[in-house]
Design an enzyme around this catalytic site. Structure first.
Site: not given
Length: 141
Positions: A48-50, A55
């Site tokens: 989820g990041h990203f 990252i």
């Protein structure tokens, strides 16, 4: 110096929140510890990041420095665990991506009763990617 199994004997963190793969150096007299984390695309946080632009969250880089510190400091406090009391002067200078190898470099600045003050920097390829000062309180688990 210490592999993942030895690290797991010293701190309570486990997957997916164990953010140190190896301790490279530990100088108890100088109160300095260096650790390593190989960042892979399989890390849970990249889901989820990203999406499409992975990252590593900066707070997890700080957590990795703290875990290194815990490996060294907790030998003096058996049966206890360090909790963040403060994070100061945190700076994130470059993004950390899958394939990077983090080198954590942390120094204890002061120990007073059950409080520990420390500073740390994290490097990728000799470039600083994050730095911060921390205060921990040593407490029961």
């Amino acid at each position: 110096m210490l592999d993942i199994l030895e690290i797991m004997k010293r701190i309570p963190h486990r997957y997916p929140f164990l953010l140190v793969d190896r301790i490279l150096e530990m100088d108890k007299e100088a109160q300095i510890i260096k650790g390593k984390k190989n960042v892979t695309m399989n890390e849970e946080f990249f889901n989820g990041h990203f999406p499409g632009h992975p990252i590593m969250p900066g707070v997890l880089i700080i957590e990795g420095m703290a875990q290194c510190l815990g490996v060294m400091v907790m030998e003096n406090f058996p049966g206890k665990v360090p909790y963040f009391a403060a994070i100061e002067n945190a700076k994130f200078k470059n993004p950390v991506k899958p394939g990077d190898t983090l080198i954590y470099d942390v120094k204890v600045d002061k120990v007073k009763r059950n409080f520990v003050k420390a500073t740390g920097k994290t490097y990728v390829d000799d470039a600083v990617v994050a730095e911060a000062s921390f205060t921990f309180v040593i407490a029961d688990m």
